[in-house]
Design a protein around this motif. Structure first.
Motif, PDB file in Angstrom:
ATOM      1  N   GLY A 165       0.823  -1.206   0.000  1.00 53.36           N
ATOM      2  CA  GLY A 165       0.000   0.000   0.000  1.00 53.36           C
ATOM      3  C   GLY A 165       0.857   1.255   0.000  1.00 53.36           C
ATOM      4  O   GLY A 165       1.696   1.435  -0.895  1.00 53.36           O
ATOM      5  N   PRO A 166       0.700   2.123   1.013  1.00 53.81           N
ATOM      6  CA  PRO A 166       1.465   3.372   1.034  1.00 53.81           C
ATOM      7  C   PRO A 166       2.932   3.208   1.407  1.00 53.81           C
ATOM      8  O   PRO A 166       3.706   4.154   1.305  1.00 53.81           O
ATOM      9  CB  PRO A 166       0.731   4.204   2.091  1.00 53.81           C
ATOM     10  N   LEU A 167       3.333   2.007   1.860  1.00 55.46           N
ATOM     11  CA  LEU A 167       4.690   1.791   2.340  1.00 55.46           C
ATOM     12  C   LEU A 167       5.555   1.140   1.277  1.00 55.46           C
ATOM     13  O   LEU A 167       5.211   0.099   0.719  1.00 55.46           O
ATOM     14  CB  LEU A 167       4.684   0.897   3.585  1.00 55.46           C
ATOM     15  N   ASP A 168       6.694   1.780   1.008  1.00 53.56           N
ATOM     16  CA  ASP A 168       7.763   1.178   0.206  1.00 53.56           C
ATOM     17  C   ASP A 168       9.028   1.249   1.042  1.00 53.56           C
ATOM     18  O   ASP A 168       9.412   2.338   1.501  1.00 53.56           O
ATOM     19  CB  ASP A 168       7.963   1.935  -1.106  1.00 53.56           C
ATOM     20  N   ALA A 169       9.665   0.090   1.256  1.00 59.03           N
ATOM     21  CA  ALA A 169      10.823   0.063   2.144  1.00 59.03           C
ATOM     22  C   ALA A 169      11.858  -0.933   1.652  1.00 59.03           C
ATOM     23  O   ALA A 169      11.519  -1.953   1.042  1.00 59.03           O
ATOM     24  CB  ALA A 169      10.398  -0.300   3.571  1.00 59.03           C
ATOM     25  N   ARG A 170      13.086  -0.614   1.937  1.00 58.14           N
ATOM     26  CA  ARG A 170      14.205  -1.519   1.661  1.00 58.14           C
ATOM     27  C   ARG A 170      15.031  -1.613   2.936  1.00 58.14           C
ATOM     28  O   ARG A 170      15.507  -0.597   3.448  1.00 58.14           O
ATOM     29  CB  ARG A 170      15.041  -0.995   0.496  1.00 58.14           C
ATOM     30  N   LEU A 171      15.159  -2.818   3.457  1.00 55.78           N
ATOM     31  CA  LEU A 171      15.911  -3.055   4.680  1.00 55.78           C
ATOM     32  C   LEU A 171      17.185  -3.810   4.321  1.00 55.78           C
ATOM     33  O   LEU A 171      17.135  -4.844   3.631  1.00 55.78           O
ATOM     34  CB  LEU A 171      15.114  -3.891   5.678  1.00 55.78           C
ATOM     35  N   ALA A 172      18.331  -3.312   4.784  1.00 55.21           N
ATOM     36  CA  ALA A 172      19.603  -4.001   4.598  1.00 55.21           C
ATOM     37  C   ALA A 172      19.880  -4.836   5.845  1.00 55.21           C
ATOM     38  O   ALA A 172      19.782  -4.343   6.972  1.00 55.21           O
ATOM     39  CB  ALA A 172      20.734  -3.003   4.371  1.00 55.21           C
ATOM     40  N   ASP A 190      15.676   2.340   3.992  1.00 55.49           N
ATOM     41  CA  ASP A 190      15.289   3.352   3.002  1.00 55.49           C
ATOM     42  C   ASP A 190      13.799   3.157   2.781  1.00 55.49           C
ATOM     43  O   ASP A 190      13.381   2.161   2.178  1.00 55.49           O
ATOM     44  CB  ASP A 190      16.077   3.155   1.702  1.00 55.49           C
ATOM     45  N   ALA A 191      12.979   4.065   3.309  1.00 56.68           N
ATOM     46  CA  ALA A 191      11.533   3.828   3.295  1.00 56.68           C
ATOM     47  C   ALA A 191      10.768   5.112   3.034  1.00 56.68           C
ATOM     48  O   ALA A 191      11.205   6.212   3.402  1.00 56.68           O
ATOM     49  CB  ALA A 191      11.087   3.228   4.635  1.00 56.68           C
ATOM     50  N   ARG A 192       9.587   4.926   2.417  1.00 57.50           N
ATOM     51  CA  ARG A 192       8.680   6.037   2.169  1.00 57.50           C
ATOM     52  C   ARG A 192       7.272   5.618   2.566  1.00 57.50           C
ATOM     53  O   ARG A 192       6.882   4.453   2.410  1.00 57.50           O
ATOM     54  CB  ARG A 192       8.700   6.443   0.694  1.00 57.50           C
ATOM     55  N   TRP A 193       6.521   6.588   3.099  1.00 55.47           N
ATOM     56  CA  TRP A 193       5.094   6.407   3.369  1.00 55.47           C
ATOM     57  C   TRP A 193       4.371   7.381   2.444  1.00 55.47           C
ATOM     58  O   TRP A 193       4.396   8.588   2.648  1.00 55.47           O
ATOM     59  CB  TRP A 193       4.791   6.693   4.830  1.00 55.47           C
TER      60      TRP A 193
END
Length: 216
Positions: A100-107, A172-175
């Motif tokens: 949905g509104p969340l796009d995230a990249r976790l290292a 690195d994340a966006r809402w």
């Protein structure tokens, strides 16, 4: 889709899930808990629990069935059924989350001290009913604020048996169109259920038991 949450009767059957839970905080104040479930009564799926800086608790679930299971156990202010995808790149040591509104990249970094301890124990020990009390006591000392046994929102007993853990080292994340900023501890603790995730951002491999004997 947003749902009004009503109490649901406890389920009598005992069900189990196997997978991973990632918890991370952000500079903006949003805290994210991602469940990547490889085996469950509903098949493989991923879900995301989000607590916004103002305390609003949001569930992002991939189906009505998943939303029903999760909201039996945890409390949210809003529930959205959306496409939820978690791509785990073992070679690149990353999780890419789209929900949905969340796009995230976790290292993902190295194994934590807790992970080294857990990884050295047989799964039969960390997951057994007979050792659950010892595991819960140790977790409470080693990871303040984390509980491995409790009851869900509807009174159903729950038990989490961790068997490995790695650090999350970058986020690195966006809402929506807003960046959440750099990685931060999960602070204050999230308030979905009887326990938070560790304050230190981590990915934890877990075996979850829902139902059965009540937690003590």
């Amino acid at each position: 889709m947003t749902h009004v949450l009503d109490a649901t009767p406890p389920a009598a059957e005992r069900v189990t899930l196997d997978g991973h839970i990632a918890g991370a905080g952000s500079e903006e104040g949003t805290r994210v808990v991602v469940g990547r479930w490889l085996r469950s009564p509903l098949g493989a799926f991923a879900d995301v629990m989000v607590e916004r800086p103002d305390g609003t608790r949001v569930l992002l679930a991939p189906s009505e069935d998943v939303a029903a299971l999760v909201t039996r156990l945890y409390t949210f202010d809003a529930v959205h059924v959306v496409d939820v995808r978690v791509a785990a790149d073992r070679a690149g040591r990353t999780w890419t989350v789209a929900a949905g509104p969340l796009d995230a990249r976790l290292a993902i970094g190295g194994r934590t001290a807790v992970g080294r301890l857990l990884h050295g124990l047989p799964r039969a020990v960390t997951s057994a009913d007979a050792t659950a009390g010892v595991v819960a006591a140790v977790a409470g000392v080693v990871l303040p604020g984390v509980r491995t046994r409790g009851t869900g929102r509807d009174g159903t007993p729950e038990r989490y048996a961790a068997h490995d853990q790695h650090a999350v080292v970058r986020l690195d994340a966006r809402w929506g169109d807003r960046s959440l900023g750099a990685l931060r501890p999960v602070a204050p603790p999230v308030r979905f259920g009887f326990s938070s995730v560790p304050a230190r951002p981590t990915v934890t491999a877990v075996h979850v038991v829902i139902g059965g004997r009540p937690a003590r």
